[in-house]
Design a protein around this motif. Sequence first.
Motif, PDB file in Angstrom:
ATOM      1  N   SER A   4       0.852  -1.341  -0.031  1.00 29.91           N
ATOM      2  CA  SER A   4       0.039   0.089   0.019  1.00 29.91           C
ATOM      3  C   SER A   4       0.787   1.352   0.105  1.00 29.91           C
ATOM      4  CB  SER A   4      -0.813   0.029   1.257  1.00 29.91           C
ATOM      5  OG  SER A   4      -1.659  -1.030   1.307  1.00 29.91           O
ATOM      6  N   PRO A   5       0.533   2.083  -0.889  1.00 27.90           N
ATOM      7  CA  PRO A   5       1.320   3.545  -0.796  1.00 27.90           C
ATOM      8  C   PRO A   5       1.212   4.292   0.515  1.00 27.90           C
ATOM      9  CG  PRO A   5      -0.767   3.895  -1.857  1.00 27.90           C
ATOM     10  CD  PRO A   5      -0.695   2.515  -1.616  1.00 27.90           C
ATOM     11  N   LYS A   6       2.201   4.923   0.871  1.00 24.78           N
ATOM     12  CA  LYS A   6       2.338   5.583   2.258  1.00 24.78           C
ATOM     13  C   LYS A   6       1.494   6.782   2.037  1.00 24.78           C
ATOM     14  CE  LYS A   6       7.434   4.737   3.113  1.00 24.78           C
ATOM     15  NZ  LYS A   6       8.571   5.236   3.673  1.00 24.78           N
ATOM     16  N   PRO A   7       0.749   7.150   3.240  1.00 18.56           N
ATOM     17  CA  PRO A   7       0.060   8.343   3.157  1.00 18.56           C
ATOM     18  C   PRO A   7       0.740   9.501   3.028  1.00 18.56           C
ATOM     19  CG  PRO A   7       0.054   7.377   5.524  1.00 18.56           C
ATOM     20  CD  PRO A   7       0.743   6.377   4.568  1.00 18.56           C
ATOM     21  N   ARG A   8       0.323  10.594   2.266  1.00 20.48           N
ATOM     22  CA  ARG A   8       0.872  11.879   2.242  1.00 20.48           C
ATOM     23  C   ARG A   8       0.885  12.818   3.251  1.00 20.48           C
ATOM     24  NH1 ARG A   8       1.582  15.846  -2.931  1.00 20.48           N
ATOM     25  NH2 ARG A   8       3.830  15.630  -3.185  1.00 20.48           N
ATOM     26  N   LEU A   9       1.713  13.185   3.620  1.00 18.45           N
ATOM     27  CA  LEU A   9       1.725  14.157   4.940  1.00 18.45           C
ATOM     28  C   LEU A   9       2.282  15.666   4.376  1.00 18.45           C
ATOM     29  CD1 LEU A   9       0.900  14.799   7.915  1.00 18.45           C
ATOM     30  CD2 LEU A   9       3.534  13.893   8.355  1.00 18.45           C
ATOM     31  N   LEU A  10       1.372  16.415   4.833  1.00 20.40           N
ATOM     32  CA  LEU A  10       2.220  17.983   4.670  1.00 20.40           C
ATOM     33  C   LEU A  10       2.630  18.634   5.897  1.00 20.40           C
ATOM     34  CD1 LEU A  10       2.215  20.583   2.990  1.00 20.40           C
ATOM     35  CD2 LEU A  10      -0.022  21.336   3.799  1.00 20.40           C
ATOM     36  N   LEU A  33       8.248   9.894  10.874  1.00 21.81           N
ATOM     37  CA  LEU A  33       7.207  10.482   9.750  1.00 21.81           C
ATOM     38  C   LEU A  33       7.441   9.864   8.453  1.00 21.81           C
ATOM     39  CD1 LEU A  33       6.245  14.009  11.090  1.00 21.81           C
ATOM     40  CD2 LEU A  33       4.991  12.019  11.388  1.00 21.81           C
ATOM     41  N   GLU A  34       8.868  10.042   8.175  1.00 23.05           N
ATOM     42  CA  GLU A  34       9.269   9.864   7.007  1.00 23.05           C
ATOM     43  C   GLU A  34       9.435   8.205   6.733  1.00 23.05           C
ATOM     44  OE1 GLU A  34      12.070  13.470   5.256  1.00 23.05           O
ATOM     45  OE2 GLU A  34      13.003  11.698   6.539  1.00 23.05           O
ATOM     46  N   SER A  35       9.376   7.359   7.616  1.00 22.92           N
ATOM     47  CA  SER A  35       9.435   6.030   7.680  1.00 22.92           C
ATOM     48  C   SER A  35       7.816   5.325   7.174  1.00 22.92           C
ATOM     49  CB  SER A  35      10.213   5.602   8.936  1.00 22.92           C
ATOM     50  OG  SER A  35       9.216   5.718   9.919  1.00 22.92           O
ATOM     51  N   ARG A  36       7.033   6.192   7.809  1.00 18.09           N
ATOM     52  CA  ARG A  36       5.616   5.818   7.534  1.00 18.09           C
ATOM     53  C   ARG A  36       4.769   6.647   6.623  1.00 18.09           C
ATOM     54  NH1 ARG A  36       5.541   4.565  13.908  1.00 18.09           N
ATOM     55  NH2 ARG A  36       3.055   4.339  13.662  1.00 18.09           N
ATOM     56  N   CYS A  37       5.389   7.814   6.311  1.00 17.94           N
ATOM     57  CA  CYS A  37       4.582   8.564   5.361  1.00 17.94           C
ATOM     58  C   CYS A  37       5.499   8.992   4.130  1.00 17.94           C
ATOM     59  CB  CYS A  37       4.211   9.879   6.171  1.00 17.94           C
ATOM     60  SG  CYS A  37       3.105   9.624   7.735  1.00 17.94           S
ATOM     61  N   GLU A  38       4.874   9.774   3.280  1.00 16.49           N
ATOM     62  CA  GLU A  38       5.494  10.640   2.181  1.00 16.49           C
ATOM     63  C   GLU A  38       5.437  11.831   2.803  1.00 16.49           C
ATOM     64  OE1 GLU A  38       5.187  12.221  -2.412  1.00 16.49           O
ATOM     65  OE2 GLU A  38       3.641  10.697  -1.582  1.00 16.49           O
ATOM     66  N   VAL A  85       3.561  14.085  16.649  1.00 17.18           N
ATOM     67  CA  VAL A  85       3.897  12.946  15.664  1.00 17.18           C
ATOM     68  C   VAL A  85       3.005  11.417  15.770  1.00 17.18           C
ATOM     69  CG1 VAL A  85       5.427  11.275  15.068  1.00 17.18           C
ATOM     70  CG2 VAL A  85       6.087  13.772  15.357  1.00 17.18           C
ATOM     71  N   ARG A  86       2.792  11.290  17.339  1.00 16.13           N
ATOM     72  CA  ARG A  86       2.140  10.153  17.594  1.00 16.13           C
ATOM     73  C   ARG A  86       0.555  10.230  17.165  1.00 16.13           C
ATOM     74  NH1 ARG A  86       4.449  10.959  22.665  1.00 16.13           N
ATOM     75  NH2 ARG A  86       2.415  11.634  23.678  1.00 16.13           N
ATOM     76  N   ASN A  87      -0.093  11.592  17.346  1.00 18.78           N
ATOM     77  CA  ASN A  87      -1.311  11.929  16.886  1.00 18.78           C
ATOM     78  C   ASN A  87      -1.488  11.725  15.433  1.00 18.78           C
ATOM     79  OD1 ASN A  87      -2.400  12.508  19.464  1.00 18.78           O
ATOM     80  ND2 ASN A  87      -1.939  14.692  19.232  1.00 18.78           N
ATOM     81  N   THR A  88      -0.819  12.167  14.660  1.00 20.95           N
ATOM     82  CA  THR A  88      -0.591  12.078  13.195  1.00 20.95           C
ATOM     83  C   THR A  88      -0.358  10.666  12.688  1.00 20.95           C
ATOM     84  OG1 THR A  88       0.483  14.250  13.245  1.00 20.95           O
ATOM     85  CG2 THR A  88       0.590  12.971  11.118  1.00 20.95           C
ATOM     86  N   LEU A  89       0.360  10.072  13.070  1.00 20.05           N
ATOM     87  CA  LEU A  89       0.719   8.576  12.749  1.00 20.05           C
ATOM     88  C   LEU A  89      -0.677   7.802  13.041  1.00 20.05           C
ATOM     89  CD1 LEU A  89       4.639   8.159  13.423  1.00 20.05           C
ATOM     90  CD2 LEU A  89       3.322   8.426  11.234  1.00 20.05           C
ATOM     91  N   ALA A  90      -0.986   8.034  14.327  1.00 20.92           N
ATOM     92  CA  ALA A  90      -2.274   6.962  14.595  1.00 20.92           C
ATOM     93  C   ALA A  90      -3.409   7.287  13.757  1.00 20.92           C
ATOM     94  CB  ALA A  90      -2.761   7.550  16.278  1.00 20.92           C
ATOM     95  N   ALA A  91      -3.720   8.604  13.431  1.00 23.65           N
ATOM     96  CA  ALA A  91      -4.834   9.008  12.672  1.00 23.65           C
ATOM     97  C   ALA A  91      -4.663   8.502  11.400  1.00 23.65           C
ATOM     98  CB  ALA A  91      -5.163  10.601  12.497  1.00 23.65           C
ATOM     99  N   LEU A  92      -3.596   8.671  10.647  1.00 18.19           N
ATOM    100  CA  LEU A  92      -3.158   8.158   9.283  1.00 18.19           C
ATOM    101  C   LEU A  92      -3.383   6.761   9.248  1.00 18.19           C
ATOM    102  CD1 LEU A  92      -0.309  10.413   8.365  1.00 18.19           C
ATOM    103  CD2 LEU A  92      -2.942  10.485   7.594  1.00 18.19           C
ATOM    104  N   GLU A  93      -2.995   6.026  10.229  1.00 16.75           N
ATOM    105  CA  GLU A  93      -2.997   4.586  10.433  1.00 16.75           C
ATOM    106  C   GLU A  93      -4.445   3.886  10.858  1.00 16.75           C
ATOM    107  OE1 GLU A  93       0.497   3.624  12.675  1.00 16.75           O
ATOM    108  OE2 GLU A  93       2.025   4.550  10.959  1.00 16.75           O
TER     109      GLU A  93
END
Length: 329
Positions: free
Chosen positions: A4-10, A23-28, A303-311
Amino acid sequence: MSLSPKPRLLLAVPLPDDLTAQLESRCEVVVAPSGHFPPPDQLGALLPTVSGVATTAYCKFNADLISRCPDLRVIAACGVGLDHIDVPCATRRGVLVCNTPGLQNSTVAEMALALIFALARNLPANDAFVRAGTWRQHQVGLAIDIRGKRLGLLGLGGIGGYLATAAQALGLTVVYHKRSRDLAAEARGIAYVERDALFRGSDFVSLHLPLNAETRGSVGRREFALMKPGGFLINTARGSIVDEPALIEVLTSGHLAGAGLDVMDAEPIGADNPLCSTPNIILQPHAGGATRETRRRMEELTVRNTLAALEGRMPDIVVNPEAFQARQA
């Protein structure tokens, strides 16, 4: 089997290298133009392609911008205030809104206390007095004692609570006003007073309110006229709570002895802003929570909030959990 492509994060908040790497390990990761002050027109071009945004209060997400984000899942704010995000619009669109409350309560309270000290003891003027080489020719102007003075807190949340405890230890009498009485605070000797009485009877008034339609511009000419001649105003909450032209007038007239502002109506301000040429005012660059320790805690939570929501997981802190529930339905 395709991955699956990584989610893109601004990324519109400056982060240390190790957290950016997480973030880069789990997002674009796409870094916002102009760092954490991205112009809305540049944001608009990027938003349709992203699934998440990590941001500061300087990045405004109104309904128009949010509506341009068909794949947006989360806006993670590195900070407490949410007046820069249209939360109802985000909720309607199933976008989680996260922030970092509580982590900077003591830190911002320390800034408010520092401004009280600096104003009471004439620290900026005394610093200029020494640097100008006039110490040998003139006597330094007298300051005032803090002990025995009254501190009025308009609003009494986590920051106000820390400030009240510190102020009491220094010998100030502390009073407060808010919509609902805080009986636990009153048990600690913090007296409730009506709003007008707070302005009328306090030597220092410190603001601890959220910014909303009711509080915007709510501290102005009427409140300043109620204050004691020689009183001081402290604002570490939101700049738009204060009517700045009225504050400039009352400081210039000498009715108030000084003001300490960590927040302004429009941030960042330039040197041409009238506040910068107003006498007896101390200005700080919205730095109340800007200590190494506190900023690190805020960044880690963002960072924790962002990754949790994206995952697809519930973040540690989310202000509109109904948006998460709608996504799971």
